[in-house]
Design a protein around this motif. Structure first.
Motif, PDB file in Angstrom:
ATOM      1  N   ILE B 194       0.839  -1.207   0.000  1.00  0.00           N
ATOM      2  CA  ILE B 194       0.000   0.000   0.000  1.00  0.00           C
ATOM      3  C   ILE B 194       0.871   1.253   0.000  1.00  0.00           C
ATOM      4  CG2 ILE B 194      -1.643   1.340   1.384  1.00  0.00           C
ATOM      5  CD1 ILE B 194      -2.822  -1.366   2.324  1.00  0.00           C
ATOM      6  N   TYR B 197       2.852   1.668  -3.428  1.00  0.00           N
ATOM      7  CA  TYR B 197       2.108   2.012  -4.640  1.00  0.00           C
ATOM      8  C   TYR B 197       1.105   3.156  -4.443  1.00  0.00           C
ATOM      9  CZ  TYR B 197       3.969  -1.971  -7.186  1.00  0.00           C
ATOM     10  OH  TYR B 197       4.807  -2.837  -7.828  1.00  0.00           O
ATOM     11  N   ARG B 198       0.549   3.287  -3.259  1.00  0.00           N
ATOM     12  CA  ARG B 198      -0.475   4.311  -3.060  1.00  0.00           C
ATOM     13  C   ARG B 198      -0.353   4.944  -1.673  1.00  0.00           C
ATOM     14  NH1 ARG B 198      -5.400   4.078  -6.108  1.00  0.00           N
ATOM     15  NH2 ARG B 198      -4.785   3.635  -8.220  1.00  0.00           N
ATOM     16  N   HIS B 435       4.194  -5.707  -9.830  1.00  0.00           N
ATOM     17  CA  HIS B 435       3.066  -4.960 -10.400  1.00  0.00           C
ATOM     18  C   HIS B 435       1.855  -5.866 -10.613  1.00  0.00           C
ATOM     19  CE1 HIS B 435       5.321  -6.482 -13.856  1.00  0.00           C
ATOM     20  NE2 HIS B 435       4.239  -6.373 -14.584  1.00  0.00           N
ATOM     21  N   HIS B 436       2.088  -7.178 -10.776  1.00  0.00           N
ATOM     22  CA  HIS B 436       0.947  -8.093 -10.884  1.00  0.00           C
ATOM     23  C   HIS B 436       0.233  -8.198  -9.529  1.00  0.00           C
ATOM     24  CE1 HIS B 436       1.965  -9.125 -14.918  1.00  0.00           C
ATOM     25  NE2 HIS B 436       3.132  -9.665 -14.589  1.00  0.00           N
ATOM     26  N   ALA B 439      -1.619  -5.053  -8.980  1.00  0.00           N
ATOM     27  CA  ALA B 439      -2.839  -5.028  -9.799  1.00  0.00           C
ATOM     28  C   ALA B 439      -3.902  -5.923  -9.178  1.00  0.00           C
ATOM     29  CB  ALA B 439      -2.522  -5.483 -11.217  1.00  0.00           C
ATOM     30  N   LEU B 441      -4.278  -6.471  -6.106  1.00  0.00           N
ATOM     31  CA  LEU B 441      -4.795  -5.752  -4.928  1.00  0.00           C
ATOM     32  C   LEU B 441      -5.515  -4.455  -5.321  1.00  0.00           C
ATOM     33  CD1 LEU B 441      -1.654  -6.133  -2.611  1.00  0.00           C
ATOM     34  CD2 LEU B 441      -3.842  -7.294  -2.347  1.00  0.00           C
ATOM     35  N   HIS B 442      -5.628  -4.217  -6.613  1.00  0.00           N
ATOM     36  CA  HIS B 442      -6.274  -3.003  -7.137  1.00  0.00           C
ATOM     37  C   HIS B 442      -5.540  -1.733  -6.704  1.00  0.00           C
ATOM     38  CE1 HIS B 442      -9.588  -5.329  -8.681  1.00  0.00           C
ATOM     39  NE2 HIS B 442      -9.699  -5.927  -7.507  1.00  0.00           N
ATOM     40  N   LEU B 443      -4.236  -1.862  -6.546  1.00  0.00           N
ATOM     41  CA  LEU B 443      -3.463  -0.683  -6.158  1.00  0.00           C
ATOM     42  C   LEU B 443      -2.964   0.065  -7.394  1.00  0.00           C
ATOM     43  CD1 LEU B 443      -1.447  -2.221  -3.191  1.00  0.00           C
ATOM     44  CD2 LEU B 443      -3.240  -0.498  -3.033  1.00  0.00           C
ATOM     45  N   VAL B 444      -2.946  -0.620  -8.535  1.00  0.00           N
ATOM     46  CA  VAL B 444      -2.583   0.080  -9.777  1.00  0.00           C
ATOM     47  C   VAL B 444      -3.693  -0.156 -10.807  1.00  0.00           C
ATOM     48  CG1 VAL B 444      -0.101  -0.039  -9.462  1.00  0.00           C
ATOM     49  CG2 VAL B 444      -1.249  -1.901 -10.622  1.00  0.00           C
TER      50      VAL B 444
END
Lengths: 506, 444
Positions: B194, B197-198, B435-436, B439, B441-444
């Motif tokens: 988290i 990435y965000r 990045h997979h 993705a 985790l819906h972070l990207v």
């Protein structure tokens, strides 16, 4: 067993908690644990410690869940490049702008190591780098940014001292790419005013120069359209990306997306990716080829029409070679070729720097040539001065030369290669025999139904890597110069592209 | 003032300040360096530019001093940073026997030996050999990280399950700490994803976006546990000599140098992991060697990682200190390298000389005051620091980190599992799958 008991004298403020942090069974210190790790006895705790344990679990899971929700519902902040400050190091942000330079792909062997391009959002420029997996995905999906493309990209910032700022692309999905609609420009109109732009060009390939093995020089192809000619350069890794390399031959009609740059003061077009070179077919190819004169600026003139008043003009003539006079050893004199057309003759002259690159096009008696050059006078006689090997084209080989030429023509049976053909380029097809190493290269025996001949692959022309695919028993097509060594004829290819494996082996 | 004098004064002041910092349980030197970087940048934006000969030795002094002197609260106040968790158990044993002074001093001698190791062994060899080692190791970093993660998780096994009636009760007893460790690692890893990435921390303070999480994972839980459970500390004896000899020192430098050096050189690996690996690899049984090797390891990790940023031709950034100064200065030449080597040597000497009076001071302090108040004061300072730099969002992240950091403390598993915050996302990224996961985790 020796039991280590606590010192009875405790420090201020701690006496009332002794029974909760000391094992009542063995007397050892156990801290917040509820079971003594030494003797296994249960330790009764105040409610606060036990409660604390479950509160911690609750805090961790619920807190993390809310933090997750918060993060996933947060837009990645969009910033301006000019606003980046050192304290923004590691920030995960978005920038949007135009790609100001073609993406450069870095490789390790055949694998993509990283990809880098620069984004300009009007307030400044920032290099964006994608590493390994991300870069590979972008290359594989054909989403490599090109100059002029519009992008919106998110990633983490790296801000070092000395204003060294870059963005690291963490996910290929976070690169939103809008390809620029590129103008189709006539080659003749591309000038230094266009440097830095990305454009689309169409034309016919007139010449191909492959880099020598182990050379760091780029590939260079000359492309012409009805308005003029330009060189397109690209690197080996770009060449590797070209899907149909067999079609990369003089005469092929192509469309290319290129960026305009300069090299030694002259305009040069740059091809950043093999995907940006498209071979045209059918009507489109015919339309591009129609009316293309490789050197549009030359004036097509019959030899009989050449007059002293034309001295200084650039003209194109054609005819049959009557005589070829090479310079004497050590002399600085030019090569002289007498060209004849309808009974009229003209002397064509060129120096060694041109002769060196003629290879298959080297004039011979009886051959038919198209020659372009500047008309001059020497000792009272007209002569045509050629300054580039591209300006001499072999249109028909001498009668005894079967299908010579590196660019086109059919396949010659090996048995038909004769000592008279020394110095000419021939194309043969056959099965590779055993390889034998020699200093500076490798010799293969090549065999077809009619006979066999040696094929010499010098390291300087065909690198060891390029030879990896050549195994005994493989069917290959070889173009190369005929030469003789110790009384035996051999074929010497001038580049890796002249050796093409046609099947998977026999 | 001559350049040399400037460097010497800066490093001495830095070391002196680190003595105060190191006595506050839970307060990490990197938190303070972060503030310092902010200060230098703010001054720069107002036209006041500090020369690197002032702030680089100052920071070096702080790191050397803190990594040596932080042993004192580790032993006496029970609030170690993650790299000192191995020091605590033997250290507390010394404390409970009234030999806390000796335990702290043995670890301090380890720190001094670590300084010698860095300056006299690593210093001359690093520019010649480390660039080659880095070149060789670079393609292998990702799987080495995964091996280390596996080792951390599996080396916790088996634990418990020896007591109580057979059946589920025994089963849960055996698995409790192991599951707690796995849960800690995974939750910390998710937190890491988290934040990577965000991160909700303001982009203007992004250089400190992992700081609130570290405070929550490591500093706050210990302060809280100290305040709630309390430790009964017996009277301490101040010894006139230490029970060590040359053999103990050499074995300690070998084990600690190996562990600390490994942690300093490999990305994401910290001193705690290095200490664990070194301790297991060398199978040290002697508590003196164990204590001293952890002192060596801690100093070699913190100071060595900082030093690596200055090794000419190496070009790597390891450890929070190096990442922080990277925003201020890019070291390039032997000038910087020799300056830092000198600063490390001077800072190390000064820190060790302060070790004894400081230890005596802490013993005096805990005799007179309930050190719960010290832990509470430290907690207030740390949280104020988090708020000052990252605001309420940082406090929230620290609170979440605290929840995760308390799990290993209260369920008797390793706090090292909290390092999942870095290990998991970075290992995933280095393996090309980060990045997979993001993705997914819906972070990207």
């Amino acid at each position: 067993m020796r039991v280590v008991a606590m010192n009875a004298e405790s420090l201020p403020g701690q006496q009332e908690y002794r029974e909760q942090i000391i094992c009542p069974s063995c007397g050892r210190f156990v801290g917040p644990l509820t079971r003594c790790p030494y003797c296994g006895a249960r330790i009764r705790k105040r409610l606060s410690v036990r409660l604390f344990r479950y509160l911690a679990l609750l805090l961790a899971t619920v807190g993390l869940f809310f933090l997750y929700l918060m993060a996933t519902h947060r837009e990645v902040p969009r910033i301006r490049v000019g606003d980046i400050r050192p304290t923004m190091n590691f920030a995960y942000v978005r920038v949007a702008g135009l790609v100001s330079s073609d993406a450069r792909i870095y490789r390790e062997g055949d694998a993509v190591r990283s990809l880098r391009f620069t984004v300009d959002d009007g307030s400044g420029e920032i290099p964006v780098t994608a590493y390994r997996a991300q870069a590979r995905e972008l290359v594989a999906s054909g989403r490599v940014p090109r100059m002029g493309d519009k992008v919106e990209v998110a990633g983490s910032l790296s801000v070092a001292a000395d204003d060294r700022v870059m963005m690291r692309l963490q996910s290929p999905d976070q690169l939103i790419l809008t390809r620029a609609e590129l103008p189709l420009m006539p080659l003749g109109s591309v000038s230094t005013n266009d440097v830095g732009r990305s454009i689309m060009v169409k034309g016919v390939i007139s010449d191909i120069r492959a880099p020598r093995p182990n050379s760091r020089a780029p590939w260079l192809i000359r492309v012409s359209d009805s308005s003029g000619e330009k060189g397109i350069s690209f690197w080996d890794d770009t060449y590797a990306e070209i899907a149909d390399k067999d079609r990369l031959v003089p005469g092929a009609a192509v469309r290319a997306r290129v960026s305009v740059g300069t090299f030694r003061g002259r305009v040069q077009l740059r091809l950043a990716s093999g995907r940006d070179l498209e071979f045209l077919q059918g009507e489109e190819a015919a339309a591009v080829s129609a009316g293309v004169r490789p050197e549009g600026r030359y004036e097509r003139t019959p030899i009989s029409a050449l007059k002293p008043s034309m001295v200084g003009r650039e003209v194109e003539v054609s005819g049959r070679v009557l005589d070829v006079r090479p310079p004497r050893e050590g002399s600085r004199a030019p090569w002289r070729v007498v060209l004849e057309e309808d009974g009229a003759q003209v002397m064509v002259v060129y120096w060694d720097k041109v002769a060196r690159h003629l290879r298959a096009k080297r004039p011979e008696k009886g051959a038919y040539l198209v020659v372009r050059g500047r008309l001059a006078v020497y000792r009272g006689r007209l002569q045509l001065k050629v300054s580039n090997s591209r300006d001499i084209e072999l249109t028909r080989a001498p009668q005894h030369a079967p299908d010579a030429g590196s660019g086109g023509g059919g396949i010659l049976p090996i048995a038909k290669i004769t000592p008279e053909m020394k110095g000419r380029i021939v194309r043969v097809r056959g099965i590779l025999g055993q390889a034998r190493s020699i200093p500076g290269g490798v010799v293969y025996q090549l065999k077809d139904d009619s006979g066999e001949i040696k094929v010499v692959l010098w390291d300087r022309f065909v690198s060891g890597e390029a030879r990896d695919a050549l195994d005994t028993g493989r069917r290959v097509r070889v173009s190369g110069k005929v030469s003789e060594y110790h009384g035996q004829l051999e074929i010497v290819p001038q580049g890796a592209y002249q050796v093409v494996v046609e099947d998977g082996g026999e | 003032m001559s350049l040399v004098l400037t460097v010497v004064v800066s490093v001495l002041i830095g070391t002196l300040i680190s003595t105060v910092l190191s006595c506050l349980p839970g307060l990490h030197v990197y938190n303070v360096i972060g503030l310092l970087v902010l200060l230098v940048l703010t001054l720069g934006s107002h036209g006041v530019t500090l020369p690197p000969e002032v702030y680089l030795p100052f920071i070096a002094g702080m790191i050397v001093g803190w990594s040596m002197l932080n042993t004192i609260p580790s032993v006496f106040l029970g609030a170690p940073d993650e790299s000192a968790i191995f020091t605590v158990l033997p250290g507390q044993k010394y404390l409970m026997f009234g030999r806390g002074f000796e335990g702290a001093m043995i670890t301090g001698v380890g720190g001094l030996a670590g300084v010698f190791f860095l300056v006299l062994v690593v210093g001359p060899l690093a520019p010649h050999y480390l660039p080659v080692v880095q070149q060789v190791m670079r393609p292998h970093m990702h799987w080495v990280l995964w091996v280390i993660i596996t080792y951390i998780l599996m080396s916790e096994w088996p634990k418990g399950g020896n007591w109580g009636p057979a059946g589920w009760s025994k089963f849960f007893d055996a698995w409790r700490s192991l599951l707690a460790g796995l849960a800690t690692f995974l939750l910390a890893g998710l937190l890491g994803f988290i934040l990577l990435y965000r991160s909700p921390v303001s982009t203007d303070m992004a250089f400190q976006n992992i700081m609130p999480a570290f405070v929550g994972l490591f500093a706050v839980p210990w302060c809280l546990v100290n305040m709630i459970s309390g430790v009964s500390v017996p009277e301490q004896h101040v010894a006139a000599s230490l029970d060590i000899d040359g053999d103990v020192i050499l074995r300690s430098v070998g084990a600690g140098g190996l562990g600390g050096g490994f942690a300093a050189f490999f990305p994401v690996i910290t001193g705690g992991v290095g200490g664990l690996l070194a301790g297991h690899a060398t199978a040290q049984r002697d508590e003196r060697v164990f204590l001293m090797s952890q002192g060596v390891s801690k100093l070699v990790y913190y100071t060595g990682a900082f030093m690596l940023a200055f090794v000419p031709g190496l070009g790597i950034t390891r450890g929070g200190g190096a990442w922080l100064i990277r925003t201020l200065y890019t070291p390039r030449t032997y000038y910087d390298y020799f300056m830092i080597l000198g600063a490390v040597a001077i800072g190390g000497a000064a820190a060790y000389l302060m070790m004894e009076p400081l230890t005596r001071g802490i013993i005096w302090l805990i005799r007179r005051f309930n050190y719960r108040y010290v832990s509470a004061a430290a907690l207030v300072i740390i949280m104020a620091l988090v708020y000052a730099i990252t605001g309420w969002v940082g406090i929230f992240i620290a609170a979440v980190g605290t929840g995760i950091g308390l799990i290993p403390v209260l369920f008797a598993s390793r706090r090292l599992n909290c390092l999942g915050i870095l290990l998991l996302p970075i290992a995933c990224n280095m393996s090309g799958v980060g990045h997979h996961v993001a993705a997914f985790l819906h972070l990207v």
